[in-house]
Design a protein around this motif. Structure first.
Motif, PDB file in Angstrom:
ATOM      1  N   SER A   1       0.829  -1.209   0.000  1.00 53.85           N
ATOM      2  CA  SER A   1       0.000   0.000   0.000  1.00 53.85           C
ATOM      3  C   SER A   1       0.862   1.258   0.000  1.00 53.85           C
TER       4      SER A   1
ATOM      5  N   LYS B   1     -11.150   8.925   0.607  1.00 54.11           N
ATOM      6  CA  LYS B   1     -12.350   8.081   0.662  1.00 54.11           C
ATOM      7  C   LYS B   1     -13.005   8.223   2.029  1.00 54.11           C
TER       8      LYS B   1
ATOM      9  N   PRO C   1     -10.157   1.865  -3.723  1.00 51.54           N
ATOM     10  CA  PRO C   1      -9.556   2.110  -2.407  1.00 51.54           C
ATOM     11  C   PRO C   1      -9.267   3.594  -2.161  1.00 51.54           C
ATOM     12  N   ASN C   2      -9.171   4.384  -3.231  1.00 53.32           N
ATOM     13  CA  ASN C   2      -8.677   5.760  -3.126  1.00 53.32           C
ATOM     14  C   ASN C   2      -9.763   6.827  -3.161  1.00 53.32           C
TER      15      ASN C   2
END
Lengths: 419, 419
Positions: free
Chosen positions: A63, A100, A269-270
């Motif tokens: 990540s 997010k 995810p972003n």
């Protein structure tokens, strides 16, 4: 003072996340702080956002560098409705780089404005008279271009299989062949015929569609023609519209929330809004009695941890959270629980996994896994009921199938996963 | 038969994109095709989706493998409203792996159900009496916790600077200090006072908030108290609600669409809905007279090609597209054009870029770039008007600033970018 809390995941290799958090807390509330005169600060303190926490994760092999930032927003800053909350906590901010919204907690004061699901799990179980097992839902197969007789016949075959709920396809809109009032009348007639054979009650979630400002009338028309549940594409209309429907005293039937369009927001995810917020907390807050979402087992997949996070907030979590300087005067509003409906690609051989992960308060939901059964649609429903019985009685599915041909045929067709 | 067209970008290293396209065309329309009896196929043909094109891009150094897939959906399958269209083309499909809705084209029949912007660019220019230059909008600075007198004073300072439009902050909701009817009355009074000095007309876009089913009454209350424009957080309520407001004959003032929450959907390359669809075509279709979106110049950034794609669909593009077997009977519905408002981080020194990229039909929109002016808010507005004059007259900003102290001060404070 009381606060609603928003948690964000922000990405940035070089970002000063503490500074960013302060920027959010000030920028999305009072606008500016350090250059305010001292006398003004005293008045404005109650409107000022607070940084609750900043947890930085440095880059790893799996990540990039990110931080989880939690901000407390004074609930006096916005009206007590979901659009106001979302525009405050993720309006402009949604467009500010890689960020997010991963969690929300509501103040008691905010929560006090919401009545939540009108029926919830207990209400639905009571309507169906089923208290001791997971529920089973069936989805219409092909619907577009079919006439009323074809839909009623398809409905009855599903009902004869022993399902508890049948839902419209979410892409069946008002149309001349099967308008909602005729659809409800014909399908409820088919339900009554099936009940005479099976002894089993059934909820039919008819798709509520059309212009926003006609939805209440449309729902009431459906109810007048005998509807006992609604399906609603919440994200195409906004959470506030669901809330208006669910809290309308004249809309006296449960609402099943369909996740259509949710994939535009939760999977990255972003960016976007986390699944447990979008399909969990906000759906329950707005009043969904049942919530559909992509299962981790089937064709349209959501990771299992996200599924279980949705389950948690639908079933168990206290949605209010204390944060503030005063003890809240309001006791927490206890919203009813919403039934989780993990969906897509479900066949009887997945039942052990669904019940292991979700327990008894779940709806096993299938379309192709019922209609595609080698012995026909009614046998498809029976295979699921047999699978549920087997798991509840502690039998292995293989063993149980030896005495139950519908289950055996389903396993032969689609296989079996017990862990 | 006529069709609405959706274009998707799908990602997958191994995906058979032709097969995926067929799966979408069948799965989101008639459900199944190859196993239908031939007699049934004749009836169902008019409901069957069509694969228009599949363009595969193999993996490169800068991008993984993807395909742009265009599917034609028979418009007879859904009702003529935006929720039905979106649920059809990107309901379930949004959750099916890495896929982004990057374009939409409407059939003439679908488009015929929409009236679009009530005023559009020509209507707004006519209301303001400004036909020969870009417009200038100013945003309130701090608003939460301020009383009516403070807001009116802030409003007047903005108005005195010669701005054409002033918009509320999108996070200003109904509140006891400045409820909409008092806010409108006080700000329109300040506008009249400023007009007496400047001779300039002004639109004030007051933020329309609260429960969905009370928005029409709220808008009418604002109009009764003198409102001449509305600001609306479209994505918090759904496009259909905007359409209902914009097409209501009693809502006789233009609507400015705020992009709050859009960042939850457009920025990811792999998921969501493209900016030119979300903040372009759908906003115009639903009836936004002005559309705000993040500029490529300022603090909250959107790439310039996406900005220009939004501009194109707001201003110039014919939104209907022919696809089908019959020549459509309807002539294309000509929707009025919506004014683009590239926003965030704008200061006078960016004016040459904005006008170069957007031409004259644009709103130059600033908050901090007006309120933060070293000589005060009114000077901030004047600095922008000077910058616009300079560009329109073909002067360099530096040269023009030598005779215009407000512009000079702005350039000294924030710099200048002419290309």
């Amino acid at each position: 003072m009381s606060y609603c809390l928003a948690t964000y995941r922000c990405f940035g290799e070089q970002t000063d996340f503490h500074k960013k958090a302060q920027g959010i807390a000030v920028g999305l509330t009072v606008g500016s702080w350090t250059d305010l005169p001292e006398a003004k600060k005293a008045n404005m303190q109650k409107h000022l956002g607070q940084v609750v926490s900043v947890e930085i994760q440095e880059a790893s092999a799996s990540s990039p560098r990110y931080a989880d930032i939690q901000i407390a927003y004074p609930d006096v800053n916005f009206s007590l409705d979901i659009p106001a909350l979302l525009v405050t906590v993720f309006g402009k901010l949604s467009m500010d780089g890689q960020i997010k919204l991963i969690d929300l907690h509501f103040s008691e004061r905010f929560l006090s404005a919401f009545s939540g699901p009108k029926y919830g799990i207990a209400g639905i179980r009571s309507q169906l008279g089923v208290h001791d097992r997971p529920l089973l839902m069936s989805i219409f197969k092909s619907v577009i271009g079919h006439d009323m007789q074809e839909l009623a016949s398809q409905f009855k075959q599903q009902a004869l299989g022993g399902v508890d709920l049948i839902k419209d396809d979410e892409i069946l809109f008002e149309n001349p062949l099967t308008p909602i009032e005729k659809r409800v009348a014909a399908c409820m007639q088919a339900a009554a015929e099936a009940e005479a054979e099976t002894g089993q009650k059934l909820l039919y979630a008819v798709n509520l569609t059309g212009p926003t400002f006609q939805l209440k009338e449309q729902a009431k028309k459906a109810i007048d023609h005998g509807a006992n549940a609604l399906l609603f594409n919440v994200l195409a209309y906004g959470f506030d519209t669901l809330q208006a429907l669910a809290s309308d005293p004249e809309i006296t039937i449960p609402v099943a929330a369909h996740p259509a369009m949710a994939g535009a927001m939760y999977p990255s995810p972003n960016y976007g809004i986390g699944a447990s917020v979008l399909l969990g907390k906000l759906m329950r807050l707005a009043g969904a009695d049942l919530v559909l979402f992509p299962s981790p087992y089937g064709s349209v997949v959501m990771p299992k941890e996200e599924n279980l996070a949705i389950q948690q907030v639908l079933l168990t979590e206290e949605l209010a959270k204390h944060y503030g300087y005063q003890t809240p005067q309001l006791s927490a509003n206890k919203l009813k629980r919403s039934l989780p409906v993990p969906s897509a690609g479900i066949h009887p051989g997945l039942t052990p996994l669904i019940l292991r992960d979700f327990g008894q308060d779940v709806v096993v939901n299938a379309g192709g896994g019922i209609h595609g059964h080698p012995m026909g649609t009614a046998a498809g429903g029976r295979a699921f009921r047999q699978a549920i019985d087997a798991v509840q009685q502690g039998h292995g599915l293989k063993e149980y199938a030896a005495q139950h041909p519908e289950l055996q045929a389903a396993i032969d067709a689609w296989g079996l996963r017990e862990n």
